[in-house]
Design an enzyme around this catalytic site. Structure first.
Site: not given
Length: 684
Positions: A94, A364
């Site tokens: 690059e 319950s």
């Protein structure tokens, strides 16, 4: 001198003066621009390098289990923690003059501008690494002169305020590599299932090749184009002096092996847990004055991967192939650390967490909370009451409530609290509520971690109030922890992107919210659901799990027309499960109703496998007595239904089960059935 020569000489002098003047003007203008740019940069100050970063989740042992990211999946890594092949590959490809220029490669820019002018386009790029970094940070990828002008300004400011290594590090952490991956660390993990510092030369060249155009050079999307670009990167690295010819040849000959399937596997670890853990982490960070959106957090959690894997496996084994849903959670009894969590059958289909978000009726499963309050208000395991068919009036006599048991049958005699909880008798529970009162019941629920205010209706004794599974499991876990106020906890520590510890869980002295004696007595009462000795007109509710049971558990199930709950614990671990349908559908299929118990017992047995069974050990002030279930007296051979029961010292029975007064009192005849509550009348 001829006139023509004079004119030529004069013109030359005039041109020289003009050229000199123009040169001075241009130089002055250039210097002015440079000074202005410098002043402009100084006035604006250093541009922010902040970018969204993914946060990492670790399990309780420090192994990575997932991540969280707001916009971009990125794991920020320092340049020194990356493979040196990476920086060399990107510089060679690059920007070969990166360490010598001041943000711009003027020759490349001039050539690119000339070509763009000739073609009347903006296709040619000559951006340096600094310019690309500026674009990644602050701009879009729009091809326009305006964007390029702003890119140049930002690049100049970056070069003024930051050194080259800082710029290169930032660039390598912001490049997009496709598939939602930003930065070399995310790309390395995605494509090769390894950290960026472990990349080989050929792998680093492949990563650098992708940056040119992720949609074109991704080895997943276009293997051939990716390969050709990789070879070009290696050639540029050799010509730039970064590697030798031998290294290039060797790397070119190596076959690239992608491991993206490993990424797919790791993404699915405990998604409901990670989602809930992030919410808890956000709350912690805000209290510490930090912004969660900063990202880059390393979050160590309480997750036990063996527990999580076991939970997922047994759920997959026993959940019916229909739209039945579930919530499952487990936590350590002593710390409250959540070790596993499954908030639904499939996170991809529904991220709604049925552990933390769904409010359902526990049935319950709420009774132990009621009985915890009763133990503080004069009850004990051998408190007997007549559990016959009863119509209860409430609301100052304006309303009535007539509960029944699951099989429609009722006791024909007084029964004890120990038996009532084991077989889940509903009449006993409502009568207990009448004696304890709504206020004490509500206070106990709140002390145990349930956010509820019970309305004054007898039905609340049977779990008709909506609660979350996490609240219920927390309540049971506080009983398991000997009555200490143990809070559920998912986050053990949080570290920011610089390595600073923002939060670390510390042990604190826990408040005693119910006595250790009551907590233990209640715990032992809840072991009764697995014991057939309590079976009578109703069966003990946990008998279907008993064949698989290899160690003591204390638990309670709960059933409504649309919900199944089961929560219980060993001395070290508490687990809770809810099964049901998300919308309006009732539980009718036997397979659907059986799933919760099968999942719970298989999970508990699997996670405890290989360890010696641990008993529940009584604290001081509690005694174990073998009693007769029918009378509550001390057992002798003549009384066959015998069971070990733990009571506080003051409640230990003195009479034998053969004592005539006990037999008469609990005979269930019409005369004695009128004596509904005699908690201690048969004790001396």
């Amino acid at each position: 001198m001829k006139r023509t020569d004079y004119i030529k000489s004069t013109n030359r002098k005039r041109l020289k003066k003009l050229f000199f003047s123009l040169s001075i003007m241009l130089i002055t203008a250039a210097v002015t621009v440079m000074i202005a740019l410098r002043i402009y940069a100084q006035l604006l100050g250093a541009p922010s390098l902040s970018v969204p970063k993914a946060s990492l989740f670790l399990d309780h042992s420090g192994h990575q289990i997932g991540d969280h990211f707001s916009q971009q999946r990125r794991y920020w890594m320092e340049l020194s923690d990356m493979s040196p092949f990476l920086s060399d590959a990107f510089i060679a490809t690059e920007d070969q003059k990166f360490y010598s220029h001041h943000g711009f490669d003027y020759k490349r820019i001039a050539a690119a501008v000339l070509k763009d002018v000739k073609t009347m386009s903006k296709a040619q790029g000559a951006s340096t690494i600094t310019q690309q970094y500026a674009r990644n940070l602050y701009l879009t990828h729009e091809k326009s002169w305006t964007r390029k002008f702003h890119e140049a300004l930002f690049a100049y400011r970056l070069e003024v305020f930051y050194d080259k290594d800082t710029i290169l590090e930032g660039y390598l952490n912001t490049v997009y590599f496709g598939h939602g991956m930003y930065g070399v660390e995310a790309a390395s993990r995605f494509y090769f299932s390894k950290a960026a510092k472990e990349l080989t030369l050929e792998e680093a060249a492949t990563i650098a090749a992708i940056a040119k155009g992720p949609s074109i050079y991704s080895p997943l999307a276009n293997p051939e184009k990716s390969r050709n670009r990789q070879l070009l990167v290696l050639s540029l690295m050799e010509s730039g002096g970064f590697i030798t010819e031998t290294q290039k040849e060797r790397a070119s000959a190596e076959k690239i092996v992608l491991k993206t399937e490993s990424w797919e596997d790791t993404k699915q670890v405990a998604p409901y847990f990670l989602d809930a853990a992030w919410q808890e982490a956000e709350e912690i960070l805000i209290t510490k004055g930090r912004v969660p959106a900063e990202g880059g957090w390393t979050i160590r959690t309480s997750l036990n991967q063996q527990h999580q894997k076991t939970a997922e496996e047994v759920i997959q084994q026993w959940m019916p192939p229909n739209d039945l849903q579930l919530g499952f959670v487990s936590m350590a009894a002593d710390t409250g650390f959540i070790t596993s969590m499954v908030g639904g059958v499939n996170f991809a289909d529904s991220s709604f967490n049925r552990v933390t978000q769904a409010k359902r009726q526990p049935g319950s499963a709420m009774k132990p909370i009621l009985y915890a309050a009763s133990l503080e208000n004069g009850f004990n395991p051998l408190t007997f009451m007549t559990a016959e068919k009863t119509v209860f009036t409430y609301d100052e006599g304006r309303s009535t409530y007539e509960p029944s048991n699951i099989n429609g049958e009722f006791a024909a005699k007084p029964i004890s609290l120990a038996q009532a909880i084991a077989i889940s008798d509903n009449i006993f529970a409502v009568k207990t509520l009448e004696n304890v009162g709504y206020k004490q019941y509500t206070k106990m629920a709140q002390r145990l971690g349930i956010d509820v205010a019970f309305p004054e209706s007898p039905a609340v004794a049977l779990g008709t109030s909506d609660v979350t599974l996490l609240e219920m499991t927390t309540a049971y876990n506080r009983i398991a922890s000997k009555g200490l106020e143990v809070d559920p906890q998912m986050i053990l520590s949080i570290t920011d992107s610089t390595g600073k510890v923002i939060y670390e869980h510390t042990k604190k002295k826990k408040k005693q919210i119910m006595s250790a004696q009551d907590a233990f007595v209640l715990t032992h009462l809840m072991t009764g659901m697995f014991d057939p000795v309590f079976s009578d007109y109703l069966s003990s509710t946990g008998l279907s799990m008993r064949p698989k049971q290899t160690r003591p558990y204390a638990a309670k199930s709960g059933t409504t027309i649309s919900d199944q709950y089961l929560i219980g614990f060993s001395p070290t671990l508490t687990a809770g499960i809810w099964t049901g349908f998300d919308r309006g559908k009732q539980l009718e299929n036997l397979e659907d109703k059986a799933a919760s118990k099968k999942i719970w017992i298989d999970f508990m047995e699997a996670v405890h496998a290989g360890t010696a069974p641990e008993p529940f050990l009584p604290p001081k002030g509690v005694q174990g007595v073998i009693v007769d279930i029918e009378t509550g007296g001390v057992a002798v051979n003549e009384c066959p239904k015998q069971r070990l029961v733990y009571l506080k010292d003051k409640d230990v029975p003195k009479k034998l089960c053969t004592d005539r007064s006990l037999r008469e009192q609990h005979s269930g005849d019409e005369e004695n059935s009128k004596l509904e509550l005699f908690p201690f009348s048969f004790f001396e």
